[in-house]
Design an enzyme around this catalytic site. Structure first.
Site, PDB file in Angstrom:
ATOM      1  N   ASN A   6      53.843 -36.664 -32.291  1.00 26.50           N
ATOM      2  CA  ASN A   6      52.824 -35.723 -32.199  1.00 26.50           C
ATOM      3  C   ASN A   6      53.037 -34.097 -32.016  1.00 26.50           C
ATOM      4  OD1 ASN A   6      50.480 -34.083 -30.698  1.00 26.50           O
ATOM      5  ND2 ASN A   6      49.513 -35.999 -30.284  1.00 26.50           N
ATOM      6  N   ASP A   8      51.037 -31.407 -31.349  1.00 28.40           N
ATOM      7  CA  ASP A   8      49.986 -30.589 -30.740  1.00 28.40           C
ATOM      8  C   ASP A   8      50.631 -29.671 -30.016  1.00 28.40           C
ATOM      9  OD1 ASP A   8      48.138 -32.346 -32.041  1.00 28.40           O
ATOM     10  OD2 ASP A   8      47.816 -33.327 -30.273  1.00 28.40           O
ATOM     11  N   HIS A   9      51.494 -29.937 -29.000  1.00 28.32           N
ATOM     12  CA  HIS A   9      51.990 -28.900 -27.961  1.00 28.32           C
ATOM     13  C   HIS A   9      52.947 -27.674 -28.587  1.00 28.32           C
ATOM     14  CE1 HIS A   9      49.665 -30.971 -25.329  1.00 28.32           C
ATOM     15  NE2 HIS A   9      50.564 -31.972 -25.290  1.00 28.32           N
ATOM     16  N   ARG A  17      49.659 -17.466 -26.943  1.00 26.63           N
ATOM     17  CA  ARG A  17      49.919 -16.138 -27.232  1.00 26.63           C
ATOM     18  C   ARG A  17      49.055 -15.573 -28.417  1.00 26.63           C
ATOM     19  NH1 ARG A  17      54.742 -13.535 -24.574  1.00 26.63           N
ATOM     20  NH2 ARG A  17      54.386 -12.022 -26.048  1.00 26.63           N
ATOM     21  N   HIS A  42      45.934 -33.700 -33.329  1.00 27.25           N
ATOM     22  CA  HIS A  42      44.753 -33.916 -32.483  1.00 27.25           C
ATOM     23  C   HIS A  42      43.883 -32.649 -32.852  1.00 27.25           C
ATOM     24  CE1 HIS A  42      42.383 -35.276 -28.805  1.00 27.25           C
ATOM     25  NE2 HIS A  42      41.695 -35.031 -29.981  1.00 27.25           N
ATOM     26  N   ARG A  44      41.161 -30.967 -31.691  1.00 23.17           N
ATOM     27  CA  ARG A  44      40.090 -31.150 -30.733  1.00 23.17           C
ATOM     28  C   ARG A  44      39.099 -30.189 -30.815  1.00 23.17           C
ATOM     29  NH1 ARG A  44      40.803 -32.571 -25.471  1.00 23.17           N
ATOM     30  NH2 ARG A  44      42.501 -33.902 -25.145  1.00 23.17           N
ATOM     31  N   ARG A  48      41.930 -26.067 -28.891  1.00 20.21           N
ATOM     32  CA  ARG A  48      42.818 -25.417 -27.881  1.00 20.21           C
ATOM     33  C   ARG A  48      44.063 -25.515 -28.455  1.00 20.21           C
ATOM     34  NH1 ARG A  48      43.040 -29.923 -23.261  1.00 20.21           N
ATOM     35  NH2 ARG A  48      40.941 -29.824 -23.184  1.00 20.21           N
ATOM     36  N   HIS A  49      44.690 -26.435 -29.354  1.00 15.09           N
ATOM     37  CA  HIS A  49      45.956 -26.316 -29.925  1.00 15.09           C
ATOM     38  C   HIS A  49      45.880 -26.174 -31.575  1.00 15.09           C
ATOM     39  CE1 HIS A  49      45.481 -30.364 -29.410  1.00 15.09           C
ATOM     40  NE2 HIS A  49      45.878 -30.346 -28.064  1.00 15.09           N
ATOM     41  N   GLU A  70      44.173 -37.480 -35.140  1.00 14.56           N
ATOM     42  CA  GLU A  70      43.319 -37.924 -33.826  1.00 14.56           C
ATOM     43  C   GLU A  70      42.172 -37.014 -33.731  1.00 14.56           C
ATOM     44  OE1 GLU A  70      45.464 -37.607 -29.910  1.00 14.56           O
ATOM     45  OE2 GLU A  70      46.990 -38.668 -30.871  1.00 14.56           O
ATOM     46  N   THR A 100      44.907 -34.028 -21.199  1.00 17.21           N
ATOM     47  CA  THR A 100      45.164 -34.446 -22.245  1.00 17.21           C
ATOM     48  C   THR A 100      44.455 -35.899 -22.397  1.00 17.21           C
ATOM     49  OG1 THR A 100      47.073 -35.925 -23.394  1.00 17.21           O
ATOM     50  CG2 THR A 100      47.057 -35.927 -20.660  1.00 17.21           C
ATOM     51  N   THR A 101      44.517 -36.442 -23.239  1.00 12.69           N
ATOM     52  CA  THR A 101      43.611 -37.745 -23.540  1.00 12.69           C
ATOM     53  C   THR A 101      43.793 -38.826 -22.274  1.00 12.69           C
ATOM     54  OG1 THR A 101      44.002 -37.547 -25.769  1.00 12.69           O
ATOM     55  CG2 THR A 101      42.480 -39.515 -25.258  1.00 12.69           C
ATOM     56  N   GLU A 151      45.304 -48.776 -30.922  1.00 16.31           N
ATOM     57  CA  GLU A 151      46.488 -48.042 -30.413  1.00 16.31           C
ATOM     58  C   GLU A 151      46.562 -48.153 -28.912  1.00 16.31           C
ATOM     59  OE1 GLU A 151      47.393 -43.700 -31.201  1.00 16.31           O
ATOM     60  OE2 GLU A 151      48.554 -43.678 -29.248  1.00 16.31           O
ATOM     61  N   HIS A 190      50.895 -42.864 -25.717  1.00 19.02           N
ATOM     62  CA  HIS A 190      50.904 -41.879 -24.456  1.00 19.02           C
ATOM     63  C   HIS A 190      51.589 -42.047 -23.328  1.00 19.02           C
ATOM     64  CE1 HIS A 190      48.440 -39.336 -22.170  1.00 19.02           C
ATOM     65  NE2 HIS A 190      47.529 -39.068 -23.290  1.00 19.02           N
ATOM     66  N   GLY A 191      52.416 -41.060 -22.883  1.00 16.13           N
ATOM     67  CA  GLY A 191      53.053 -40.861 -21.704  1.00 16.13           C
ATOM     68  C   GLY A 191      54.624 -41.598 -21.972  1.00 16.13           C
ATOM     69  N   GLY A 212      54.260 -37.424 -28.124  1.00 16.72           N
ATOM     70  CA  GLY A 212      54.223 -36.113 -28.654  1.00 16.72           C
ATOM     71  C   GLY A 212      55.130 -35.324 -27.393  1.00 16.72           C
TER      72      GLY A 212
HETATM   73  N1  PXP Z   1      48.372 -41.463 -28.573  1.00 23.79           N
HETATM   74  C1  PXP Z   1      47.225 -40.942 -28.494  1.00 23.79           C
HETATM   75  C2  PXP Z   1      46.044 -41.233 -28.822  1.00 23.79           C
HETATM   76  C3  PXP Z   1      46.821 -39.559 -27.827  1.00 23.79           C
HETATM   77  O1  PXP Z   1      45.871 -38.732 -27.511  1.00 23.79           O
HETATM   78  C4  PXP Z   1      48.451 -38.893 -27.372  1.00 23.79           C
HETATM   79  C5  PXP Z   1      48.252 -37.404 -26.888  1.00 23.79           C
HETATM   80  O2  PXP Z   1      47.862 -36.511 -27.617  1.00 23.79           O
HETATM   81  C6  PXP Z   1      49.401 -39.498 -27.747  1.00 23.79           C
HETATM   82  C7  PXP Z   1      49.421 -40.712 -28.323  1.00 23.79           C
HETATM   83  C8  PXP Z   1      50.995 -38.817 -27.258  1.00 23.79           C
HETATM   84  O3  PXP Z   1      50.944 -38.741 -26.003  1.00 23.79           O
HETATM   85  P1  PXP Z   1      52.113 -38.059 -25.390  1.00 23.79           P
HETATM   86  O4  PXP Z   1      51.986 -36.631 -25.655  1.00 23.79           O
HETATM   87  O5  PXP Z   1      51.809 -38.329 -23.764  1.00 23.79           O
HETATM   88  O6  PXP Z   1      53.357 -38.616 -25.885  1.00 23.79           O
END
Ligand code: PXP
Length: 237
Positions: A6, A8-9, A17, A42, A44, A48-49, A70, A100-101, A151, A190-191, A212
């Protein structure tokens, strides 16, 4: 087991910026060079990103591997998914104020809306994955709603300490097992980071892990030394 990265960040830093750099599409191409089996973005509602143009460009550049979009189950997002045609769509809950989600989908409360999105997207040949808490009930509802994949949210596992950690891992394992038993494909995410990923990756039946933040964070550390050396060299010249 697939790794979906992912990015996104990368866009979060750019949007801080409102510049053109760093470019999440370029980061995605590099992630693929590193062996990523897929790219996730994702889009959104508040943008935002990731921006709409990122998604279009991502679709052009990410062709051979899976592009996972996403999104929230809204009419606007369904329309975008049908137009851009990612390889799969992951439906997630979305709250504007969240960082975050935060949790999995509330399938009981939003079942109708989610089913509408699943039907519209899968009818056009794109599989839908539901981001759900590690709950047997939610796995079973996901099947009833017609999704091809789930997921399993690993956020509670990732944050849990001591005996909670073990209990949360067990919940993830049981949810994955139930999903497979009733014919769903099971992903997790996630995480997850460089320390806690191993126990999740040991759950053999998982199809793919979606990661991500920890990868983007690591890429800053790994790239910083080289980036500074190059700038120093230019200044010296
Ligand atoms: N899966 C889903 C559905 C998410 O929303 C996210 C965060 O955008 C991730 C996975 C990735 O999570 P992380 O950024 O904590 O690795």
């Amino acid at each position: 087991m697939l790794l979906g990265v992912n990015v996104d960040h990368v866009a979060t830093v750019r949007e801080a910026r409102k510049e053109t750099e760093p470019d999440p599409v370029r980061a995605a191409v590099l992630a693929l060079r590193g062996g990523a089996d897929g790219i996730t973005v994702h889009l959104r509602e508040d943008r935002r990103h990731i921006q709409d143009r990122d998604l279009t460009e991502m679709r052009e550049k990410v062709r051979v591997v899976e592009l996972n979009l996403e999104m929230a189950a809204t009419d606007e997002m369904i329309k975008i998914a049908l137009k851009v045609r990612p390889d799969m769509v992951t439906l997630v809950p979305e709250k504007r104020a969240e960082l975050t989600t935060e949790g999995g989908l509330d399938l009981k409360k939003s079942g109708k809306k989610i089913k509408k999105a699943i039907d519209a997207i899968q009818r056009k040949g794109m599989p839908v994955s539901l981001f759900i808490n590690p709950s047997i009930t939610d796995v079973e509802i996901s099947r009833k709603l017609g999704a091809k994949m789930v997921e399993i949210h690993t956020g509670l596992y990732a944050n849990a300490k001591g005996i909670r950690h073990k209990a949360e891992l067990k919940r993830v394992k049981e949810a994955v097992k139930r999903a497979i038993d009733i014919g769903l494909l099971a992903n997790a995410g996630h995480g997850l980071n460089y320390i806690n990923v191993k126990k999740i990756a040991a759950i053999k039946d998982i199809r793919g892990l979606y990661i991500g933040h920890s990868i983007v964070a690591r890429s800053v550390y790994d790239g910083m030394e080289r980036a500074v050396k190059e700038m120093k060299k230019l200044i010296g010249e």
